[in-house]
Design a protein around this motif. Structure first.
Motif, PDB file in Angstrom:
ATOM      1  N   ALA A  90       0.693  -1.140   0.113  1.00 33.89           N
ATOM      2  CA  ALA A  90      -0.048  -0.121  -0.054  1.00 33.89           C
ATOM      3  C   ALA A  90       0.830   1.262  -0.095  1.00 33.89           C
ATOM      4  O   ALA A  90       0.595   2.252  -0.583  1.00 33.89           O
ATOM      5  N   ALA A  91       1.978   1.075   0.765  1.00 38.28           N
ATOM      6  CA  ALA A  91       2.754   2.382   0.720  1.00 38.28           C
ATOM      7  C   ALA A  91       3.372   2.522  -0.733  1.00 38.28           C
ATOM      8  O   ALA A  91       3.488   3.739  -0.908  1.00 38.28           O
ATOM      9  N   ILE A  92       3.929   1.572  -1.070  1.00 39.77           N
ATOM     10  CA  ILE A  92       4.461   1.614  -2.549  1.00 39.77           C
ATOM     11  C   ILE A  92       3.585   2.356  -3.541  1.00 39.77           C
ATOM     12  O   ILE A  92       3.706   3.286  -4.498  1.00 39.77           O
ATOM     13  N   ILE A  93       2.124   1.756  -3.284  1.00 41.35           N
ATOM     14  CA  ILE A  93       1.202   2.249  -4.529  1.00 41.35           C
ATOM     15  C   ILE A  93       0.998   3.681  -4.107  1.00 41.35           C
ATOM     16  O   ILE A  93       0.549   4.760  -5.072  1.00 41.35           O
ATOM     17  N   PHE A  94       0.680   4.068  -2.900  1.00 41.49           N
ATOM     18  CA  PHE A  94       0.488   5.625  -2.470  1.00 41.49           C
ATOM     19  C   PHE A  94       1.431   6.523  -2.899  1.00 41.49           C
ATOM     20  O   PHE A  94       1.097   7.286  -3.516  1.00 41.49           O
ATOM     21  N   PHE A  95       2.650   6.193  -2.794  1.00 39.97           N
ATOM     22  CA  PHE A  95       3.746   6.856  -3.135  1.00 39.97           C
ATOM     23  C   PHE A  95       3.890   7.007  -4.725  1.00 39.97           C
ATOM     24  O   PHE A  95       4.197   8.133  -5.178  1.00 39.97           O
ATOM     25  N   ALA A  96       3.617   6.013  -5.189  1.00 38.16           N
ATOM     26  CA  ALA A  96       3.603   5.809  -6.734  1.00 38.16           C
ATOM     27  C   ALA A  96       2.379   6.961  -7.416  1.00 38.16           C
ATOM     28  O   ALA A  96       2.672   7.474  -8.290  1.00 38.16           O
ATOM     29  N   GLY A  97       1.496   6.889  -6.557  1.00 42.61           N
ATOM     30  CA  GLY A  97       0.296   7.847  -7.053  1.00 42.61           C
ATOM     31  C   GLY A  97       0.688   9.227  -6.823  1.00 42.61           C
ATOM     32  O   GLY A  97       0.469  10.011  -7.819  1.00 42.61           O
ATOM     33  N   VAL A  98       1.117   9.463  -5.644  1.00 41.91           N
ATOM     34  CA  VAL A  98       1.700  10.985  -5.210  1.00 41.91           C
ATOM     35  C   VAL A  98       2.771  11.489  -6.312  1.00 41.91           C
ATOM     36  O   VAL A  98       2.481  12.348  -6.913  1.00 41.91           O
ATOM     37  N   SER A  99       3.585  10.351  -6.918  1.00 43.03           N
ATOM     38  CA  SER A  99       4.478  10.907  -7.920  1.00 43.03           C
ATOM     39  C   SER A  99       3.930  11.196  -9.228  1.00 43.03           C
ATOM     40  O   SER A  99       4.026  11.997 -10.023  1.00 43.03           O
ATOM     41  N   SER A 100       3.028  10.215  -9.503  1.00 41.58           N
ATOM     42  CA  SER A 100       1.997  10.294 -10.686  1.00 41.58           C
ATOM     43  C   SER A 100       1.496  11.664 -10.926  1.00 41.58           C
ATOM     44  O   SER A 100       1.207  12.254 -11.878  1.00 41.58           O
ATOM     45  N   PHE A 101       0.717  12.061  -9.744  1.00 41.11           N
ATOM     46  CA  PHE A 101       0.338  13.145  -9.393  1.00 41.11           C
ATOM     47  C   PHE A 101       0.865  14.518  -9.942  1.00 41.11           C
ATOM     48  O   PHE A 101       0.595  15.500 -10.637  1.00 41.11           O
ATOM     49  N   TRP A 102       2.098  14.357  -9.417  1.00 43.48           N
ATOM     50  CA  TRP A 102       2.944  15.598  -9.671  1.00 43.48           C
ATOM     51  C   TRP A 102       3.459  15.676 -11.227  1.00 43.48           C
ATOM     52  O   TRP A 102       3.649  16.496 -11.875  1.00 43.48           O
ATOM     53  N   GLU A 103       3.725  14.515 -11.737  1.00 40.57           N
ATOM     54  CA  GLU A 103       4.160  14.207 -13.229  1.00 40.57           C
ATOM     55  C   GLU A 103       2.890  14.869 -13.986  1.00 40.57           C
ATOM     56  O   GLU A 103       3.164  15.493 -15.066  1.00 40.57           O
ATOM     57  N   SER A 104       1.791  14.532 -13.689  1.00 41.87           N
ATOM     58  CA  SER A 104       0.320  14.859 -14.391  1.00 41.87           C
ATOM     59  C   SER A 104       0.419  16.500 -14.534  1.00 41.87           C
ATOM     60  O   SER A 104      -0.090  16.954 -15.609  1.00 41.87           O
ATOM     61  N   ILE A 105       0.564  17.058 -13.414  1.00 36.87           N
ATOM     62  CA  ILE A 105       0.657  18.524 -13.239  1.00 36.87           C
ATOM     63  C   ILE A 105       1.775  19.144 -14.022  1.00 36.87           C
ATOM     64  O   ILE A 105       1.501  20.169 -14.823  1.00 36.87           O
ATOM     65  N   GLN A 106       2.942  18.441 -14.034  1.00 37.79           N
ATOM     66  CA  GLN A 106       3.801  18.883 -15.157  1.00 37.79           C
ATOM     67  C   GLN A 106       3.486  18.962 -16.574  1.00 37.79           C
ATOM     68  O   GLN A 106       3.592  19.662 -17.567  1.00 37.79           O
ATOM     69  N   LYS A 107       2.808  17.589 -16.825  1.00 34.34           N
ATOM     70  CA  LYS A 107       2.146  17.632 -18.164  1.00 34.34           C
ATOM     71  C   LYS A 107       1.286  18.469 -18.509  1.00 34.34           C
ATOM     72  O   LYS A 107       0.999  18.947 -19.857  1.00 34.34           O
ATOM     73  N   ILE A 108       0.372  19.092 -17.576  1.00 34.11           N
ATOM     74  CA  ILE A 108      -0.671  19.899 -17.936  1.00 34.11           C
ATOM     75  C   ILE A 108      -0.040  21.166 -18.164  1.00 34.11           C
ATOM     76  O   ILE A 108      -0.421  22.094 -19.128  1.00 34.11           O
ATOM     77  N   LEU A 109       1.081  21.757 -17.284  1.00 36.86           N
ATOM     78  CA  LEU A 109       1.747  22.932 -17.363  1.00 36.86           C
ATOM     79  C   LEU A 109       2.508  23.041 -18.918  1.00 36.86           C
ATOM     80  O   LEU A 109       2.717  24.043 -19.470  1.00 36.86           O
ATOM     81  N   ASN A 110       2.899  21.861 -19.316  1.00 35.58           N
ATOM     82  CA  ASN A 110       3.842  21.708 -20.613  1.00 35.58           C
ATOM     83  C   ASN A 110       3.325  20.740 -21.443  1.00 35.58           C
ATOM     84  O   ASN A 110       3.915  19.474 -21.365  1.00 35.58           O
TER      85      ASN A 110
END
Length: 224
Positions: A90-110
């Protein structure tokens, strides 16, 4: 009593193995399509399917370990190993999701327009149908053996099919109108991944704290 319980566990494990096989195939297919097309949303959809693989593996390991008899070192059995395994995954999945969230924001901005092909769309469509079929399989077996875990997995697989359908629509929009909604869709999928990680952490934590058992536990007692 015991034979019926053993048969129930065997069917749950067998169905979980089917889920692992299907989801591993979907992870590989979606990851290849996502990387080839440059689509973060499809890569994250693959990551979402990977969380299902890990969840099924924990279910299988939990049932296998819980069935081991108690010994001198573990007089109360080995069932609680499942809790710790679940919390680590669960901890691995949670942090993968948080990292993905950040990557998605970067994708929206660029934003960058993914490059799709017809075979890629076919793969995504087949993956969506596979998830629908898997969801029905989970629910059917889950109801037959009174397993709330499998029934919940069925609902989750159906929801994943909706996400995959969303990536297919996004791909069609990108191909026809040259508009990228990849970042926004990736953001939505990353939220689902974070939610999956949290729920997977919450269940064993509740068990360790002595929360009320689910309905299938009481149904099984009455059946035995």
């Amino acid at each position: 009593g015991a034979p019926r319980q053993e048969d129930r566990e065997r069917r749950i494990v067998r169905t979980s193995y089917v889920g692992v096989a299907v989801n591993v195939a979907l992870v590989v297919a979606k990851a290849l399509v996502g990387l080839a097309a440059g689509s973060l949303a499809i890569v994250l959809d693959a990551v979402n399917n990977l969380t299902d693989v890990l969840s099924s593996v924990v279910t299988i390991v939990g049932i296998r370990m819980a069935s081991r008899p108690a010994d001198r070192a573990h007089p109360y059995g080995h069932g609680r190993i499942e809790y710790f395994a679940s919390m680590i995954v669960a901890a691995i999945i949670f942090f993968a999701g948080v990292s993905s969230f950040w990557e998605s924001i970067q994708k929206i901005l660029n934003p960058e327009l993914p490059q799709y092909s017809a075979p890629m769309l076919v793969i995504i469509a087949v993956a969506t149908v596979a998830k629908v079929i898997l969801g029905r399989c989970y629910k059917r077996v889950g109801k037959r053996v009174a397993s709330d875990t499998l029934i919940a997995s069925g609902a989750d697989a159906t929801f994943d099919a909706v996400i995959s359908a969303g990536t297919l629509v996004a791909a069609l929009v990108a191909m026809v109108w040259q508009v990228s909604v990849d970042g926004l869709l990736g953001l939505a999928i990353s939220v689902v991944i974070v939610r999956s990680g949290w729920q997977m952490f919450e269940r064993p934590m509740n068990d360790l704290l002595g929360a009320r058992e689910d309905a299938s536990f009481y149904r099984q007692i009455r059946a035995d």
